[in-house]
Design a protein around this motif. Structure first.
Motif, PDB file in Angstrom:
ATOM      1  N   ILE A  82      -2.123 -11.690   6.129  1.00 15.04           N
ATOM      2  CA  ILE A  82      -1.921 -11.438   4.537  1.00 15.04           C
ATOM      3  C   ILE A  82      -2.186 -12.786   3.856  1.00 15.04           C
ATOM      4  O   ILE A  82      -1.184 -13.760   4.239  1.00 15.04           O
ATOM      5  CB  ILE A  82      -0.930 -10.610   4.253  1.00 15.04           C
ATOM      6  N   ILE A  83      -3.064 -13.185   2.887  1.00 18.57           N
ATOM      7  CA  ILE A  83      -3.060 -14.439   2.355  1.00 18.57           C
ATOM      8  C   ILE A  83      -2.689 -14.258   0.913  1.00 18.57           C
ATOM      9  O   ILE A  83      -3.103 -13.562   0.079  1.00 18.57           O
ATOM     10  CB  ILE A  83      -4.635 -14.875   2.615  1.00 18.57           C
ATOM     11  N   GLU A  84      -1.530 -14.572   0.597  1.00 20.97           N
ATOM     12  CA  GLU A  84      -0.742 -14.429  -0.636  1.00 20.97           C
ATOM     13  C   GLU A  84       0.119 -15.665  -1.034  1.00 20.97           C
ATOM     14  O   GLU A  84       1.130 -15.744  -0.328  1.00 20.97           O
ATOM     15  CB  GLU A  84      -0.423 -13.129  -0.950  1.00 20.97           C
ATOM     16  N   ASP A  85      -0.102 -16.332  -2.084  1.00 19.69           N
ATOM     17  CA  ASP A  85       0.770 -17.419  -2.237  1.00 19.69           C
ATOM     18  C   ASP A  85       1.961 -17.258  -3.156  1.00 19.69           C
ATOM     19  O   ASP A  85       3.069 -17.957  -3.129  1.00 19.69           O
ATOM     20  CB  ASP A  85      -0.117 -18.530  -2.840  1.00 19.69           C
ATOM     21  N   GLU A  86       2.043 -15.995  -3.726  1.00 17.36           N
ATOM     22  CA  GLU A  86       3.273 -15.503  -4.763  1.00 17.36           C
ATOM     23  C   GLU A  86       4.152 -14.862  -3.633  1.00 17.36           C
ATOM     24  O   GLU A  86       3.698 -13.599  -3.188  1.00 17.36           O
ATOM     25  CB  GLU A  86       2.827 -14.889  -5.925  1.00 17.36           C
ATOM     26  N   THR A  87       5.451 -15.098  -3.569  1.00 12.64           N
ATOM     27  CA  THR A  87       6.342 -14.396  -2.579  1.00 12.64           C
ATOM     28  C   THR A  87       6.606 -12.768  -3.152  1.00 12.64           C
ATOM     29  O   THR A  87       6.426 -11.805  -2.516  1.00 12.64           O
ATOM     30  CB  THR A  87       7.751 -14.980  -2.624  1.00 12.64           C
ATOM     31  N   PRO A  88       6.655 -12.636  -4.635  1.00 18.90           N
ATOM     32  CA  PRO A  88       6.976 -11.225  -5.030  1.00 18.90           C
ATOM     33  C   PRO A  88       5.640 -10.438  -4.919  1.00 18.90           C
ATOM     34  O   PRO A  88       5.848  -9.253  -4.442  1.00 18.90           O
ATOM     35  CB  PRO A  88       7.237 -11.472  -6.630  1.00 18.90           C
ATOM     36  N   ALA A  89       4.446 -11.125  -5.099  1.00 22.54           N
ATOM     37  CA  ALA A  89       3.127 -10.381  -4.936  1.00 22.54           C
ATOM     38  C   ALA A  89       3.298  -9.807  -3.270  1.00 22.54           C
ATOM     39  O   ALA A  89       2.590  -8.915  -3.200  1.00 22.54           O
ATOM     40  CB  ALA A  89       2.119 -11.185  -5.296  1.00 22.54           C
ATOM     41  N   PHE A  90       3.535 -10.953  -2.530  1.00 25.42           N
ATOM     42  CA  PHE A  90       3.310 -10.697  -0.966  1.00 25.42           C
ATOM     43  C   PHE A  90       4.356  -9.662  -0.597  1.00 25.42           C
ATOM     44  O   PHE A  90       4.000  -8.377   0.106  1.00 25.42           O
ATOM     45  CB  PHE A  90       3.903 -11.897  -0.062  1.00 25.42           C
ATOM     46  N   LYS A  91       5.738  -9.299  -1.228  1.00 23.13           N
ATOM     47  CA  LYS A  91       6.537  -8.286  -0.895  1.00 23.13           C
ATOM     48  C   LYS A  91       6.084  -7.017  -1.189  1.00 23.13           C
ATOM     49  O   LYS A  91       6.123  -6.104  -0.503  1.00 23.13           O
ATOM     50  CB  LYS A  91       8.055  -8.745  -1.377  1.00 23.13           C
ATOM     51  N   LYS A  92       5.618  -6.979  -2.378  1.00 21.45           N
ATOM     52  CA  LYS A  92       5.101  -5.558  -3.079  1.00 21.45           C
ATOM     53  C   LYS A  92       3.890  -5.301  -2.049  1.00 21.45           C
ATOM     54  O   LYS A  92       3.613  -3.947  -1.596  1.00 21.45           O
ATOM     55  CB  LYS A  92       4.355  -5.917  -4.382  1.00 21.45           C
ATOM     56  N   LEU A  93       3.016  -6.141  -1.705  1.00 23.72           N
ATOM     57  CA  LEU A  93       1.571  -5.826  -0.932  1.00 23.72           C
ATOM     58  C   LEU A  93       2.302  -5.390   0.431  1.00 23.72           C
ATOM     59  O   LEU A  93       1.463  -4.187   1.122  1.00 23.72           O
ATOM     60  CB  LEU A  93       0.962  -7.034  -0.946  1.00 23.72           C
ATOM     61  N   PHE A  94       3.141  -6.111   1.097  1.00 22.34           N
ATOM     62  CA  PHE A  94       3.545  -5.666   2.456  1.00 22.34           C
ATOM     63  C   PHE A  94       4.051  -4.366   2.362  1.00 22.34           C
ATOM     64  O   PHE A  94       3.874  -3.630   3.335  1.00 22.34           O
ATOM     65  CB  PHE A  94       4.568  -6.560   2.885  1.00 22.34           C
ATOM     66  N   ALA A  95       4.800  -3.930   1.297  1.00 19.87           N
ATOM     67  CA  ALA A  95       5.667  -2.667   1.130  1.00 19.87           C
ATOM     68  C   ALA A  95       4.637  -1.486   1.208  1.00 19.87           C
ATOM     69  O   ALA A  95       4.654  -0.465   1.779  1.00 19.87           O
ATOM     70  CB  ALA A  95       6.704  -2.653  -0.039  1.00 19.87           C
ATOM     71  N   TYR A  96       3.440  -1.791   0.252  1.00 16.13           N
ATOM     72  CA  TYR A  96       2.644  -0.929   0.127  1.00 16.13           C
ATOM     73  C   TYR A  96       1.866  -0.651   1.480  1.00 16.13           C
ATOM     74  O   TYR A  96       1.387   0.585   1.857  1.00 16.13           O
ATOM     75  CB  TYR A  96       1.476  -1.356  -0.803  1.00 16.13           C
ATOM     76  N   VAL A  97       1.294  -1.732   2.282  1.00 20.48           N
ATOM     77  CA  VAL A  97       0.765  -1.542   3.362  1.00 20.48           C
ATOM     78  C   VAL A  97       1.540  -0.904   4.598  1.00 20.48           C
ATOM     79  O   VAL A  97       1.124   0.063   5.059  1.00 20.48           O
ATOM     80  CB  VAL A  97       0.322  -2.986   3.878  1.00 20.48           C
ATOM     81  N   THR A  98       2.896  -1.091   4.702  1.00 17.59           N
ATOM     82  CA  THR A  98       3.768  -0.478   5.520  1.00 17.59           C
ATOM     83  C   THR A  98       3.601   1.012   5.223  1.00 17.59           C
ATOM     84  O   THR A  98       3.780   1.648   6.001  1.00 17.59           O
ATOM     85  CB  THR A  98       5.153  -1.006   5.266  1.00 17.59           C
TER      86      THR A  98
END
Length: 250
Positions: free
Chosen positions: A5-21
């Protein structure tokens, strides 16, 4: 399954990770990187089944990664910018998701990955998907046709400084400081305007990011915003402040 997962913004990473999970509903391994160099370093020593990548990241653009190192892994791009569609198409991209995305967008992209796995990538279908995204992006309102005593005046949405709700209609001021009214509710107008440029900060106001002159803290959970064309400052609601902070920082 191993995902990068390549994402420099922490909130965006957390959101994306939650959706993928939520979408995969099974355990998976992942690596999170925030910059061009960090991503190259991991790709040089590890292999991945799938890459989810923002485009504008620390150190440049994700395309710099794929130009520097040969990658055969399928890529799902998750970005706020639609101008890189064709460039993404030239990589191993299989989906192009525009922010702000929802769970169903991630579900559809991952379902596409599953259906294409071990199959030949269909460039025609992928380009058709890009075409749909472009058409959706271009469907936002571009201008207002305002009835005046002297005739109909056209005002481009990009020239609208702010919109104020006034009962069943709204009024707005343009870059020439001219005030106009339109017979639509603020809720309907909010759905018609491009969310890249316009944000509803409270029940009564929509602002254009181009004409925000100053933002200061008003209270713990609210912000005071100075917008061109208004003598008084506008205050975000407690419900919108968090999303507004993320919106202006994209």
């Amino acid at each position: 399954m191993n995902i990068l997962i390549i994402e420099d913004e922490t909130p965006a990473f957390k959101k994306l990770f939650a959706y993928v999970t939520e979408s995969l509903k099974s355990d998976f391994e992942y690596t999170h990187t925030r910059s061009v160099n960090e991503s190259i370093s991991y790709l040089e020593k590890m292999s991945y089944d799938l890459i989810l990548s923002d485009i504008k990241i620390i150190g440049g653009m994700s395309f710099d990664i794929f130009n520097a190192i040969e990658v055969s892994t399928p890529i799902i791009f998750c970005t706020a910018f639609d101008e890189h569609l064709l460039q993404a198409f030239k990589t191993n991209g299989i989906a192009y998701i525009l922010k702000p995305y929802a769970q169903k967008d991630i579900d559809e992209a991952l379902n596409k990955y599953q259906s294409l796995f071990h199959k030949k990538f269909n460039e025609k279908d992928f380009f058709q998907q890009f075409k749909v995204v472009i058409e959706q992006k271009n469907s936002y309102k571009k201008r207002f046709a305002i009835k005046k005593p002297e005739g109909i005046k056209l005002v481009n949405t990009e020239d609208v400084c702010y919109i104020e709700a006034c009962g069943d209609f709204c009024k707005f001021k343009d870059t020439n400081a001219e005030l106009h009214s339109i017979s639509k509710s603020i809720g309907l107008l909010c759905s018609e305007l491009n969310p890249e440029h316009f944000f509803r900060i409270n029940r009564s106001y929509i602002v254009n990011i181009t004409f925000i002159e100053k933002i200061v803290s008003y209270s713990k959970n609210r912000l005071s915003i100075k917008v061109k064309g208004l003598s008084n400052s506008l205050i975000t609601s407690t419900a919108t402040t968090k999303d507004f902070r993320q919106w202006i920082d994209r």
